[in-house]
Design a protein around this motif. Structure first.
Motif, PDB file in Angstrom:
ATOM      1  N   UNK A 225      11.340 -28.865  38.058  1.00 26.14           N
ATOM      2  CA  UNK A 225      10.693 -27.577  37.810  1.00 26.14           C
ATOM      3  C   UNK A 225      10.333 -26.880  39.135  1.00 26.14           C
ATOM      4  N   UNK A 226      10.577 -25.578  39.185  1.00 29.77           N
ATOM      5  CA  UNK A 226      10.245 -24.712  40.330  1.00 29.77           C
ATOM      6  C   UNK A 226      11.058 -25.038  41.582  1.00 29.77           C
ATOM      7  N   UNK A 227      12.219 -25.624  41.404  1.00 30.44           N
ATOM      8  CA  UNK A 227      13.018 -25.996  42.563  1.00 30.44           C
ATOM      9  C   UNK A 227      13.510 -24.769  43.334  1.00 30.44           C
ATOM     10  N   UNK A 228      13.525 -23.610  42.695  1.00 28.35           N
ATOM     11  CA  UNK A 228      13.975 -22.387  43.369  1.00 28.35           C
ATOM     12  C   UNK A 228      12.820 -21.552  43.915  1.00 28.35           C
ATOM     13  N   UNK A 229      11.628 -22.106  43.940  1.00 24.93           N
ATOM     14  CA  UNK A 229      10.460 -21.364  44.445  1.00 24.93           C
ATOM     15  C   UNK A 229      10.590 -21.113  45.943  1.00 24.93           C
ATOM     16  N   UNK A 230      10.025 -20.006  46.434  1.00 19.68           N
ATOM     17  CA  UNK A 230       9.986 -19.796  47.894  1.00 19.68           C
ATOM     18  C   UNK A 230       9.313 -20.965  48.592  1.00 19.68           C
ATOM     19  N   UNK A 231       9.877 -21.370  49.724  1.00 21.26           N
ATOM     20  CA  UNK A 231       9.363 -22.525  50.446  1.00 21.26           C
ATOM     21  C   UNK A 231      10.151 -23.791  50.173  1.00 21.26           C
ATOM     22  N   UNK A 232      11.076 -23.730  49.190  1.00 18.61           N
ATOM     23  CA  UNK A 232      11.932 -24.868  48.877  1.00 18.61           C
ATOM     24  C   UNK A 232      13.358 -24.540  49.324  1.00 18.61           C
ATOM     25  N   UNK A 233      13.985 -25.446  50.014  1.00 18.45           N
ATOM     26  CA  UNK A 233      15.357 -25.235  50.469  1.00 18.45           C
ATOM     27  C   UNK A 233      16.070 -26.555  50.611  1.00 18.45           C
ATOM     28  N   UNK A 234      17.253 -26.520  51.164  1.00 15.68           N
ATOM     29  CA  UNK A 234      18.022 -27.744  51.359  1.00 15.68           C
ATOM     30  C   UNK A 234      17.989 -28.147  52.832  1.00 15.68           C
ATOM     31  N   UNK A 235      18.066 -29.447  53.062  1.00 13.05           N
ATOM     32  CA  UNK A 235      18.139 -29.927  54.441  1.00 13.05           C
ATOM     33  C   UNK A 235      19.410 -29.424  55.115  1.00 13.05           C
ATOM     34  N   UNK A 236      20.487 -29.272  54.338  1.00 10.94           N
ATOM     35  CA  UNK A 236      21.742 -28.777  54.901  1.00 10.94           C
ATOM     36  C   UNK A 236      21.572 -27.388  55.504  1.00 10.94           C
ATOM     37  N   UNK A 237      20.908 -26.507  54.770  1.00 12.32           N
ATOM     38  CA  UNK A 237      20.705 -25.150  55.284  1.00 12.32           C
ATOM     39  C   UNK A 237      19.778 -25.168  56.492  1.00 12.32           C
ATOM     40  N   UNK A 245      24.543 -22.266  62.716  1.00  8.23           N
ATOM     41  CA  UNK A 245      25.652 -22.037  61.784  1.00  8.23           C
ATOM     42  C   UNK A 245      25.558 -20.615  61.244  1.00  8.23           C
ATOM     43  N   UNK A 246      26.640 -19.851  61.315  1.00  7.70           N
ATOM     44  CA  UNK A 246      26.555 -18.444  60.903  1.00  7.70           C
ATOM     45  C   UNK A 246      26.191 -18.251  59.435  1.00  7.70           C
ATOM     46  N   UNK A 247      26.495 -19.205  58.573  1.00  9.18           N
ATOM     47  CA  UNK A 247      26.145 -19.062  57.158  1.00  9.18           C
ATOM     48  C   UNK A 247      24.633 -19.084  56.936  1.00  9.18           C
ATOM     49  N   UNK A 248      23.874 -19.608  57.918  1.00  9.40           N
ATOM     50  CA  UNK A 248      22.429 -19.753  57.745  1.00  9.40           C
ATOM     51  C   UNK A 248      21.641 -18.978  58.803  1.00  9.40           C
ATOM     52  N   UNK A 249      22.296 -17.995  59.405  1.00  4.76           N
ATOM     53  CA  UNK A 249      21.655 -17.232  60.477  1.00  4.76           C
ATOM     54  C   UNK A 249      20.433 -16.463  59.985  1.00  4.76           C
ATOM     55  N   UNK A 250      20.428 -16.064  58.714  1.00  8.70           N
ATOM     56  CA  UNK A 250      19.314 -15.259  58.190  1.00  8.70           C
ATOM     57  C   UNK A 250      18.197 -16.108  57.597  1.00  8.70           C
ATOM     58  N   UNK A 251      18.353 -17.413  57.619  1.00 10.04           N
ATOM     59  CA  UNK A 251      17.313 -18.281  57.067  1.00 10.04           C
ATOM     60  C   UNK A 251      16.017 -18.106  57.856  1.00 10.04           C
ATOM     61  N   UNK A 252      14.895 -18.097  57.143  1.00 12.28           N
ATOM     62  CA  UNK A 252      13.590 -17.917  57.781  1.00 12.28           C
ATOM     63  C   UNK A 252      12.599 -18.912  57.185  1.00 12.28           C
ATOM     64  N   UNK A 253      12.710 -20.191  57.530  1.00  6.84           N
ATOM     65  CA  UNK A 253      11.828 -21.201  56.938  1.00  6.84           C
ATOM     66  C   UNK A 253      10.376 -20.970  57.311  1.00  6.84           C
ATOM     67  N   UNK A 254       9.507 -21.210  56.341  1.00  7.04           N
ATOM     68  CA  UNK A 254       8.068 -21.010  56.543  1.00  7.04           C
ATOM     69  C   UNK A 254       7.487 -22.263  57.196  1.00  7.04           C
ATOM     70  N   UNK A 255       7.131 -22.138  58.469  1.00  7.76           N
ATOM     71  CA  UNK A 255       6.572 -23.253  59.221  1.00  7.76           C
ATOM     72  C   UNK A 255       5.081 -23.072  59.476  1.00  7.76           C
TER      73      UNK A 255
END
Length: 509
Positions: A225-237, A245-255
């Protein structure tokens, strides 16, 4: 002094071929090779010639008196792999020492080079380790030329974008791939995607054979449940983000939160945890993406919990990665309760060494400052969210399901495995996420697809290390060459114009 294999071992077995006294195991023709966490040098048989040092593409082999700081344990690890029955409390020998069999020249020989009557053209889709090892094998045959088709603008796949930036020795394998790329009979076409810029049918028409080396580019999804919530992502990304990696250039993880959780405990999970709390200063001189470095410099994360469903004896990370994590400045802790019923005596030498190190890290005391907690016997149930719908914790139960708790976390990364995806025009085993094959030959409902081959993770599934692809690709290339000698490969129906694209690269730095 005997030589020692250390943390950065990539398992490509180049050292096995170079060793004159057959003291490095497991070899590619031994059963343990496919599952071994690294290669091991028998200290009683090693003659200190240094041939393995020159052969190793990642600088993993060193004299025992020159072991890098923080990797001293590897002398014992190499010795443990060969311990005789009764020594060190072990039940048997992993590679029993037999001097009669060990002293002749190394038992594995490179296949002979072939010279065909006419030029042979092979296309390879992808430029990661499996592709480059396949190209290297093919180019030893003087009549063969290779064209590599790479979707991205920089080559070498996971060797570039999947290895942690602070694993500088492991990343040296790129130098080997550069050498392969400089061969005048290989071309790498960057920014060239099959299905967008060229069709699979076009490739098959241009070449005698095509090897698909597209990897396993998608993550296995954690269905809670809620796996798509903001703050959840994959280790690969996340790995792609800090490696540029250009596929993940726009990623902005919340630290901005104090705690993070990584679900899964393979080597990638340890990489992610170490990057999060290991300190940005030590990354400044590495190849880390500048945007990621800036974010880590202002990060508030102090604790990362690496979560495993099963007990510590089943931890997916390797002993070399654990040693590298525990002995190089990052505080790592475990729970003493996780080791009360562990069957130490039922494990082989290397697995037991891993478990003993984990137990050595156990503490009941509160831990402050930046650290990593390796937690076992916990199963994720749901992502807890705050009033805005963003992740603020992970709900977990213990193995028996008798206790439920919530681990605080503003960042949750899943690392539960990779999966191949279907390739239009090729058969696909949806259950395993691979292209079905017979020793690298693509098969469709039991029938071989003429001129089509497969290698790497899309062939065998997401297992092994960078160097594992060398043996895997060797099998595929051997099948291809056998088919070529037997006259089973179709002739190209039209001539390829070599070097016609502006994205042509010979040495892809």
């Amino acid at each position: 002094m005997p030589h020692v294999v250390t943390q950065s071992c990539c398992g490509d077995a180049s050292c096995v071929y170079a060793c004159p006294v057959n003291c490095i195991h497991p070899t590619p023709d031994e059963p343990d090779f496919a599952t071994s966490e690294m290669l091991y040098i028998d200290p009683t048989t090693c003659v200190d010639c240094g041939a393995c040092v020159s052969a190793c593409p990642v600088g993993a082999i060193v004299p025992s008196h020159r072991i890098p700081l923080g990797q001293e344990r590897f002398a014992d690890i190499n010795a443990l792999a060969y311990a005789a029955e009764g020594q060190l409390g072990l039940t048997d020998a992993r590679f029993p020492v037999d001097p009669v069999q060990r002293l002749p020249l190394a038992p594995i020989e490179h296949p002979r080079a072939l010279d065909f009557d006419e030029p042979v053209s092979v296309g390879i889709v992808g430029s990661g380790p499996s592709a480059m090892y396949a190209a290297d094998d093919l180019l030893r045959h003087r009549s063969v030329s290779v064209t590599i088709y790479e979707r991205l603008r920089r080559p070498f796949g996971l060797a570039r974008y999947g290895v942690a930036p602070d694993h500088t020795r492991t990343r040296k394998v790129i130098d080997l791939f550069d050498d392969i790329a400089r061969n005048p009979r290989v071309e790498i076409l960057l920014d060239t995607e099959v299905g967008r810029d060229i069709t699979l049918d076009d490739l098959r028409a241009r070449h005698h054979a095509v090897i698909w080396a597209g990897g396993a580019p998608t993550d296995r999804r954690l269905e809670i449940e809620n796996i798509d919530a903001p703050g959840v992502g994959s280790a690969t990304s996340f790995v792609g983000w800090y490696n540029g990696h250009p596929d993940f250039a726009s990623l902005d993880p919340d630290l901005s939160h104090r705690s993070a959780v990584v679900v899964g405990n393979g080597n990638v999970a340890l990489d992610v945890a170490r990057i999060l709390v290991g300190g940005a200063q030590r990354l400044a001189k590495t190849s880390i993406a500048p945007r990621a470095l800036a974010a880590l410099e202002s990060s508030s994360i102090e604790q990362v919990t690496v979560l495993g469903r099963r007990g510590p004896e089943h931890a997916a990370f390797t002993l070399p990665e654990l040693v590298g994590l525990a002995d190089n400045g990052v505080r790592v802790v475990t729970d003493p309760a996780d080791f009360t019923d562990v069957p130490f005596d039922d494990l082989d030498a290397v697995a037991r060494a891993k478990l003993e190190l984990l137990a050595e890290l156990a503490t009941d005391e509160p831990v402050s400052g930046r650290h990593i907690r390796l937690a076992f016997h916990h199963t994720p149930q749901a992502v807890s969210v705050d009033g805005f719908g963003a992740a603020d914790g992970l709900v977990v139960t213990n193995t028996g399901g008798t206790h439920t708790t919530t681990l605080p976390a503003g960042l949750i990364l899943t690392s539960v495995g990779y999966r191949g995806r279907p390739v239009p025009g090729l058969p696909f085993d949806a259950a395993r996420g691979v292209i079905p094959h017979d020793q690298g030959r693509v098969v469709d409902e039991g029938r071989r697809v003429p001129g089509m081959y497969v290698t790497g993770w899309i062939k065998r599934g997401p297992s092994g290390f960078i160097g594992t692809n060398k043996t895997d690709s060797g099998e595929t290339v051997a099948s291809l060459l056998a088919d070529l000698e037997a006259g089973l490969l179709p002739r190209p129906s039209h001539q390829q114009t070599r070097g016609s694209r502006a994205t042509l690269v010979r040495a892809g730095r």
